[in-house]
Scaffold this motif. Structure first.
Motif, PDB file in Angstrom:
ATOM      1  N   LEU A   1       0.828  -1.195   0.000  1.00  0.00           N
ATOM      2  CA  LEU A   1       0.000   0.000   0.000  1.00  0.00           C
ATOM      3  C   LEU A   1       0.869   1.254   0.000  1.00  0.00           C
ATOM      4  O   LEU A   1       0.575   2.233  -0.702  1.00  0.00           O
ATOM      5  CB  LEU A   1      -0.926   0.000   1.223  1.00  0.00           C
ATOM      6  CG  LEU A   1      -1.802   1.238   1.423  1.00  0.00           C
ATOM      7  CD1 LEU A   1      -2.741   1.432   0.237  1.00  0.00           C
ATOM      8  CD2 LEU A   1      -2.598   1.137   2.718  1.00  0.00           C
TER       9      LEU A   1
ATOM     10  N   GLY B   1       0.069   2.927  -3.321  1.00  0.00           N
ATOM     11  CA  GLY B   1      -1.013   3.827  -2.961  1.00  0.00           C
ATOM     12  C   GLY B   1      -2.386   3.187  -2.937  1.00  0.00           C
ATOM     13  O   GLY B   1      -3.318   3.740  -2.367  1.00  0.00           O
ATOM     14  N   SER B   2      -2.547   2.001  -3.541  1.00  0.00           N
ATOM     15  CA  SER B   2      -3.832   1.297  -3.566  1.00  0.00           C
ATOM     16  C   SER B   2      -3.576  -0.195  -3.739  1.00  0.00           C
ATOM     17  O   SER B   2      -2.715  -0.600  -4.520  1.00  0.00           O
ATOM     18  CB  SER B   2      -4.717   1.802  -4.711  1.00  0.00           C
ATOM     19  OG  SER B   2      -5.931   1.069  -4.773  1.00  0.00           O
TER      20      SER B   2
ATOM     21  N   SER C   1      -8.876  -5.350  -3.283  1.00  0.00           N
ATOM     22  CA  SER C   1      -9.728  -5.736  -2.156  1.00  0.00           C
ATOM     23  C   SER C   1     -10.890  -6.581  -2.651  1.00  0.00           C
ATOM     24  O   SER C   1     -11.408  -6.361  -3.760  1.00  0.00           O
ATOM     25  CB  SER C   1     -10.246  -4.479  -1.445  1.00  0.00           C
ATOM     26  OG  SER C   1     -11.166  -4.819  -0.426  1.00  0.00           O
TER      27      SER C   1
ATOM     28  N   SER D   1     -12.341  -4.466  -5.899  1.00  0.00           N
ATOM     29  CA  SER D   1     -12.057  -3.025  -5.912  1.00  0.00           C
ATOM     30  C   SER D   1     -10.584  -2.787  -5.601  1.00  0.00           C
ATOM     31  O   SER D   1      -9.869  -3.668  -5.115  1.00  0.00           O
ATOM     32  CB  SER D   1     -12.947  -2.288  -4.898  1.00  0.00           C
ATOM     33  OG  SER D   1     -12.695  -2.756  -3.591  1.00  0.00           O
ATOM     34  N   GLY D   2     -10.149  -1.540  -5.855  1.00  0.00           N
ATOM     35  CA  GLY D   2      -8.780  -1.141  -5.546  1.00  0.00           C
ATOM     36  C   GLY D   2      -7.767  -1.772  -6.486  1.00  0.00           C
ATOM     37  O   GLY D   2      -8.100  -2.474  -7.447  1.00  0.00           O
TER      38      GLY D   2
ATOM     39  N   SER E   1      -4.681  -2.217  -9.265  1.00  0.00           N
ATOM     40  CA  SER E   1      -4.503  -1.794 -10.661  1.00  0.00           C
ATOM     41  C   SER E   1      -4.802  -2.959 -11.596  1.00  0.00           C
ATOM     42  O   SER E   1      -4.284  -4.056 -11.414  1.00  0.00           O
ATOM     43  CB  SER E   1      -3.065  -1.307 -10.900  1.00  0.00           C
ATOM     44  OG  SER E   1      -2.749  -0.212 -10.048  1.00  0.00           O
TER      45      SER E   1
ATOM     46  N   THR F   1      -0.314  -7.051  -5.738  1.00  0.00           N
ATOM     47  CA  THR F   1      -1.023  -6.937  -4.466  1.00  0.00           C
ATOM     48  C   THR F   1      -2.161  -7.947  -4.483  1.00  0.00           C
ATOM     49  O   THR F   1      -2.771  -8.201  -5.538  1.00  0.00           O
ATOM     50  CB  THR F   1      -1.577  -5.521  -4.234  1.00  0.00           C
ATOM     51  OG1 THR F   1      -2.655  -5.266  -5.139  1.00  0.00           O
ATOM     52  CG2 THR F   1      -0.486  -4.481  -4.424  1.00  0.00           C
TER      53      THR F   1
END
Length: 297
Positions: A142, A146-147, A150, A173-174, A176, A226
């Protein structure tokens, strides 16, 4: 007339006692939970009070700090109830309580997480909230991107009949795009792999072949690697047999809900039936003898 009434009452009592009754968790089904073509099944739910015993969280411990997610949450619980786990009052996973314990893996949010667990019965009535366990998660990804991706869902438990399609909506969501999603349905079937170009609601579908309760594990990875993790419960309706499984590997967690047919009252009533006919016959002979004596007198 008295003999007829006595025999009729015996037959009615016998019928009521030998009527097959299948008792399942959370309801009463007469005469069976299975119906054939052209038949009618009667299903009723017996109202009951909500759970009164709260689940507990033993792992993790208070003020634990993590740098990797998901983590394991486990503790004690009333058997055969659904356990929902929340972080900061947001649903993050569910599992079934078996033999008084539960264990599942959940994703954490970056920063502070206040973890709680709540048990639910088959009527979706909630019990008391567990102890609150505050933990922290230092999410390096994170900080770098930055994101992070989820996964969430409005449902902790969904079901369908065997050989019918179960549709499970979850929200991605979230992170890239693009995303790679894997779904382990818990029944030893091949893992579903989905490539998703955009975030949003995804309707995953599956067909269970055998009745049971299954741990579903959904994982999502974005282009920055992520990851998100969500564990929920899928149900294939019907009576099932008890099996031992490993929930962390997505295997089925099956509760023994096989209907039990009660036949023993028939064996107890058979001598009574025979006795009622014998007594009725003797009563008729005595009555006829008295009537003949009156006529002769």
């Amino acid at each position: 007339m008295k003999r007829f009434k006595f025999q009729f009452l015996s037959l009615i009592l016998t019928f009521l006692l030998i009527l097959p009754v299948n008792i399942l968790a959370g309801g009463l089904i007469i005469p069976s939970s299975e119906t054939s073509n052209g038949s009618i099944g009667l299903v009723g739910t017996i109202p009951s009070p909500p759970p009164t015993q709260a689940a507990t969280i033993a792992v993790p411990v208070n003020q634990a700090s993590f740098s990797n997610s998901p983590i394991t949450v486990s503790g004690l619980c009333p058997s055969n109830l659904l356990i929902k786990v929340f972080s900061n009052n947001i649903f993050i996973g569910s599992t079934q309580c078996n033999n008084g314990t539960y264990s599942l893996q959940v994703d954490l949010f970056g920063g502070q997480n206040n973890i709680t667990a709540i048990d639910y019965d088959n009527l979706d009535q909630s019990g008391p909230v567990s102890n609150t366990v505050p933990v922290s998660f230092n999410d390096a990804l994170l900080a770098n991107f930055g994101s992070v991706v989820s996964l969430t869902s409005n449902y902790a438990k969904l079901g369908a009949d065997p050989n019918q399609t179960l549709t499970w909506p979850f929200l991605l969501s979230g992170g890239s795009a693009p995303y790679a999603i894997s779904i382990n349905w818990g029944d030893n079937s091949p893992t579903d792999l989905i490539s998703q170009q955009f975030p949003g609601t995804i309707n995953a579908t599956h067909i269970y072949k055998i009745a049971g309760t299954y741990n579903i594990i959904i994982k999502a990875t974005d282009k920055n690697n992520t990851q998100a993790f969500l564990q929920v419960i899928g149900v294939a309706n019907g009576a099932v047999a008890l099996t031992t499984t490993n929930p962390n590997q997505g295997s089925s967690l099956v509760n023994s809900q096989k209907p039990q047919t009660i036949w023993w009252p028939a064996a107890l009533m058979l001598p009574l039936i025979l006795a009622s006919f014998w007594i009725g016959g003797k009563y008729q002979l005595v009555a006829l003898r008295k009537q003949l004596e009156k006529q002769r007198g």
